[in-house]
Design a protein around this motif. Structure first.
Motif, mmCIF file in Angstrom:
data_model
loop_
_atom_site.group_PDB
_atom_site.id
_atom_site.type_symbol
_atom_site.label_atom_id
_atom_site.label_comp_id
_atom_site.label_asym_id
_atom_site.label_seq_id
_atom_site.Cartn_x
_atom_site.Cartn_y
_atom_site.Cartn_z
ATOM 1 N N ASP A 123 -2.494 4.537 -1.050
ATOM 2 C CA ASP A 123 -1.551 3.643 -0.363
ATOM 3 C C ASP A 123 -1.495 4.015 1.117
ATOM 4 O O ASP A 123 -1.916 5.109 1.515
ATOM 5 C CB ASP A 123 -0.161 3.744 -1.010
ATOM 6 C CG ASP A 123 -0.169 3.187 -2.427
ATOM 7 O OD1 ASP A 123 -0.969 2.264 -2.683
ATOM 8 O OD2 ASP A 123 0.579 3.696 -3.278
ATOM 9 N N PHE A 124 -0.959 3.112 1.916
ATOM 10 C CA PHE A 124 -0.961 3.345 3.361
ATOM 11 C C PHE A 124 -0.047 4.536 3.700
ATOM 12 O O PHE A 124 1.065 4.633 3.171
ATOM 13 C CB PHE A 124 -0.493 2.089 4.097
ATOM 14 C CG PHE A 124 -0.777 2.153 5.561
ATOM 15 C CD1 PHE A 124 -2.045 1.911 6.059
ATOM 16 C CD2 PHE A 124 0.220 2.505 6.461
ATOM 17 C CE1 PHE A 124 -2.326 1.997 7.410
ATOM 18 C CE2 PHE A 124 -0.044 2.592 7.819
ATOM 19 C CZ PHE A 124 -1.319 2.344 8.295
ATOM 20 N N PRO A 125 -0.508 5.454 4.575
ATOM 21 C CA PRO A 125 0.277 6.671 4.849
ATOM 22 C C PRO A 125 1.733 6.403 5.240
ATOM 23 O O PRO A 125 2.628 7.137 4.825
ATOM 24 C CB PRO A 125 -0.492 7.329 6.000
ATOM 25 C CG PRO A 125 -1.902 6.885 5.791
ATOM 26 C CD PRO A 125 -1.820 5.490 5.232
ATOM 27 N N ILE A 162 2.863 0.046 -5.119
ATOM 28 C CA ILE A 162 1.418 0.203 -4.885
ATOM 29 C C ILE A 162 0.893 -0.890 -3.962
ATOM 30 O O ILE A 162 1.470 -1.966 -3.866
ATOM 31 C CB ILE A 162 0.626 0.123 -6.219
ATOM 32 C CG1 ILE A 162 1.074 -1.123 -7.008
ATOM 33 C CG2 ILE A 162 0.778 1.379 -7.047
ATOM 34 C CD1 ILE A 162 0.088 -1.580 -8.022
ATOM 35 N N SER A 163 -0.238 -0.589 -3.313
ATOM 36 C CA SER A 163 -0.946 -1.603 -2.516
ATOM 37 C C SER A 163 -1.754 -2.501 -3.428
ATOM 38 O O SER A 163 -2.308 -2.022 -4.428
ATOM 39 C CB SER A 163 -1.949 -0.934 -1.568
ATOM 40 O OG SER A 163 -1.294 -0.304 -0.530
ATOM 41 N N SER A 164 -1.890 -3.771 -3.029
ATOM 42 C CA SER A 164 -2.723 -4.669 -3.834
ATOM 43 C C SER A 164 -4.164 -4.696 -3.333
ATOM 44 O O SER A 164 -5.090 -4.981 -4.094
ATOM 45 C CB SER A 164 -2.150 -6.078 -3.829
ATOM 46 O OG SER A 164 -1.868 -6.494 -2.523
ATOM 47 N N TYR A 215 -0.041 -6.122 2.424
ATOM 48 C CA TYR A 215 -0.416 -6.355 3.830
ATOM 49 C C TYR A 215 -1.894 -6.730 3.970
ATOM 50 O O TYR A 215 -2.267 -7.618 4.735
ATOM 51 C CB TYR A 215 -0.122 -5.097 4.644
ATOM 52 C CG TYR A 215 0.272 -5.360 6.081
ATOM 53 C CD1 TYR A 215 -0.077 -6.531 6.746
ATOM 54 C CD2 TYR A 215 1.016 -4.422 6.780
ATOM 55 C CE1 TYR A 215 0.307 -6.752 8.059
ATOM 56 C CE2 TYR A 215 1.409 -4.636 8.097
ATOM 57 C CZ TYR A 215 1.047 -5.801 8.729
ATOM 58 O OH TYR A 215 1.427 -6.017 10.017
ATOM 59 N N GLN A 216 -2.755 -6.038 3.206
ATOM 60 C CA GLN A 216 -4.196 -6.312 3.328
ATOM 61 C C GLN A 216 -4.641 -7.446 2.408
ATOM 62 O O GLN A 216 -5.829 -7.680 2.251
ATOM 63 C CB GLN A 216 -4.998 -5.037 3.018
ATOM 64 C CG GLN A 216 -4.849 -3.948 4.069
ATOM 65 C CD GLN A 216 -5.447 -4.338 5.427
ATOM 66 O OE1 GLN A 216 -6.140 -5.365 5.558
ATOM 67 N NE2 GLN A 216 -5.196 -3.548 6.455
ATOM 68 N N MET A 217 -3.686 -8.151 1.833
ATOM 69 C CA MET A 217 -4.028 -9.233 0.919
ATOM 70 C C MET A 217 -3.615 -10.602 1.474
ATOM 71 O O MET A 217 -4.444 -11.522 1.582
ATOM 72 C CB MET A 217 -3.341 -8.978 -0.424
ATOM 73 C CG MET A 217 -3.525 -10.076 -1.447
ATOM 74 S SD MET A 217 -2.902 -9.566 -3.064
ATOM 75 C CE MET A 217 -4.406 -9.433 -3.993
HETATM 76 C C1 LIG Z 1 -1.658 -1.733 3.446
HETATM 77 C C2 LIG Z 1 -0.849 -1.436 4.675
HETATM 78 N N1 LIG Z 1 0.460 -1.167 4.554
HETATM 79 C C3 LIG Z 1 1.223 -0.884 5.618
HETATM 80 C C4 LIG Z 1 0.685 -0.846 6.886
HETATM 81 C C5 LIG Z 1 1.583 -0.514 8.047
HETATM 82 O O1 LIG Z 1 2.706 -1.304 8.049
HETATM 83 P P1 LIG Z 1 3.820 -1.279 9.202
HETATM 84 O O2 LIG Z 1 3.231 -0.647 10.420
HETATM 85 O O3 LIG Z 1 4.151 -2.725 9.412
HETATM 86 O O4 LIG Z 1 4.954 -0.510 8.663
HETATM 87 C C6 LIG Z 1 -0.690 -1.128 7.062
HETATM 88 C C7 LIG Z 1 -1.360 -1.161 8.375
HETATM 89 O O5 LIG Z 1 -0.899 -1.018 9.420
HETATM 90 C C8 LIG Z 1 -1.464 -1.417 5.926
HETATM 91 O O6 LIG Z 1 -2.781 -1.674 6.027
#
Ligand SMILES: Cc1ncc(COP(=O)(O)O)c(C=O)c1O
Length: 401
Positions: A126-128, A173-175, A205-207
């Motif tokens: 998942d995104f950090p 989770i990320s999709s 976000y990536q979907m």
């Molecule tokens: C899957 C995903 N989630 C979250 C983020 C970050 O989200 P935010 O900066 O809007 O909190 C990103 C990329 O920046 C991402 O690719």
């Protein structure tokens, strides 16, 4: 603001005369100045953004405080409706926020992490930013279960399903994974979560804007996404879908006056939450960011994500064919159903290759451990796909000395 694109600016190949999505290209004039393969990180700017922001300044100057009543107060709700249409959501179920991290923080603030149901299940990929947020929740009683990835950073749905049980409060989770562009099959995960009595929170976000998603068909409880990437909205907007099926019982602890049923009563409480999408808002919304994001959101909504996906699959396949021919190591999935909008190739000295290409107006990025990320979008020509891969090969050759 809504408009249809004008006459296409056709290129010379046969593809351009059959690719109707290229009709939209003239609404994105900046793509003529570079090879734009960075829509997974920053979508191209729609032409209408300048007008939208000019109008904002004029409204602020000319209408001052009256602008709230005349336009600005309703804007977040209007934007939520556009987004709801993009994800198959019920009207009135999407609220807007400054970014995905905060949208998720609001969503997670509805959850009491008290044993025996205090687990949050996420994945190592998942995104950090959201992983840091989950880590913070550990101080508030959450037990974080991070499902590990396998070789090639692949995440298996079966591992997530197996991690969910009666101790799980929420599955977050990320999709589509941001590093590898792997698409996760959400259906078995949402099914298992429901059966175990857990909520789901999907980072899409990536979907959204490149891979179709239907929150209702999938039984997703909550979903967050943002403006910057595939929706071509620029920085400053995140959004949160909350299913009406769970809405009633969720009370966000991270809240504010915009979430109140009657914000202008200035009632000191107890809190009376709005019954619609404002329920999940917090304080004063970022109006200029919303206005900058609107043309991009409306464009993607008008085109529809299904044709964007069709084109994306065709062009990413073409990129993969070039990657094979040039001997690049493919990190993103080869299988169409598993592949998001981005092609990821690992090459030697990816950071130096990326820097050299950026300096030469080839827009892409690299991520440590996976290499170069490149993404076409609805405004991309096939000849640009060919050209970008050729430019990468040339730069890889140069970097190798
Ligand atoms: C899957 C995903 N989630 C979250 C983020 C970050 O989200 P935010 O900066 O809007 O909190 C990103 C990329 O920046 C991402 O690719």
């Amino acid at each position: 603001m809504k408009r249809r694109p004008g006459n296409a600016v056709h290129g010379s190949s046969t593809e351009t005369s059959t690719d109707r999505l290229l009709d939209w290209r003239r609404e994105f004039p900046s793509v003529e100045a570079s090879l734009h393969f960075i829509s997974h990180s920053l979508g191209a700017m729609p032409r209408d953004v300048e007008e939208s922001l000019r109008e904002y300044a004029q409204t602020w100057r000319g209408r001052s405080i009256r602008a709230w009543e005349e336009k600005w107060f309703e804007l977040p709700v209007e934007m939520g409706e556009v987004l709801a249409g993009l994800i198959g959501a019920e009207p009135g179920s999407v609220s807007v926020h400054p970014n995905v991290t905060l949208a998720q923080a609001v969503a997670l603030s509805t959850v009491d992490f008290t044993p025996p149901r205090n687990r949050l299940v996420c994945t190592a990929e998942d995104f950090p930013s959201v992983l840091y947020l989950y880590e913070g929740l550990a101080r508030r009683g959450a037990e974080i279960v991070r499902v590990p990835a396998h070789d090639g950073r692949a995440v298996r749905e079966g591992d997530i399903v197996a991690a969910v049980d009666e101790r799980t409060a929420i599955v977050a989770i990320s999709s589509v994974l941001f590093r590898t562009s792997q698409v996760l099959d959400l259906a078995p995960i949402t099914r298992r979560a429901r059966a175990a009595g857990a909520l789901t929170l999907v980072d899409a976000y990536q979907m959204v804007g490149t891979v179709p998603v239907d929150v209702r068909a999938l039984g997703i409880d909550m979903l967050a996404g943002g403006s910057v990437k595939w929706l071509c909205g620029g920085p400053g907007v995140g959004y949160l879908y909350v299913s009406p099926l769970v809405q009633e019982r969720l009370r966000p602890a991270l809240t504010g006056w915009m979430a109140h049923e009657h914000p202008f009563d200035f009632d000191p409480g107890p809190m009376l939450w709005h019954q619609g999408p404002r329920r999940y808002m917090t304080g004063t919304p970022a109006i200029p960011a919303l206005l900058a994001a609107r043309p991009g959101f409306e464009t993607v909504a008008q085109i529809g994500v299904a044709p964007i996906r069709e084109k994306s699959l065709r062009q990413t396949e073409r990129m993969i064919a070039w990657a094979d021919e040039y001997g690049f190591h493919l990190v993103s999935p080869r299988e169409a159903a598993r592949r998001g909008g981005t092609v990821v190739v690992d090459v030697p000295r990816a950071d130096a290759v990326c820097a050299a290409l950026l300096a030469a107006d080839v827009l892409l990025d690299h991520r440590p451990g996976v290499g170069l990320r490149l993404a076409p979008h609805f405004y991309t020509r096939d000849e640009e796909v060919d050209l970008v891969m050729k430019r990468v090969r040339e730069e890889v050759g140069r970097a190798a000395g």
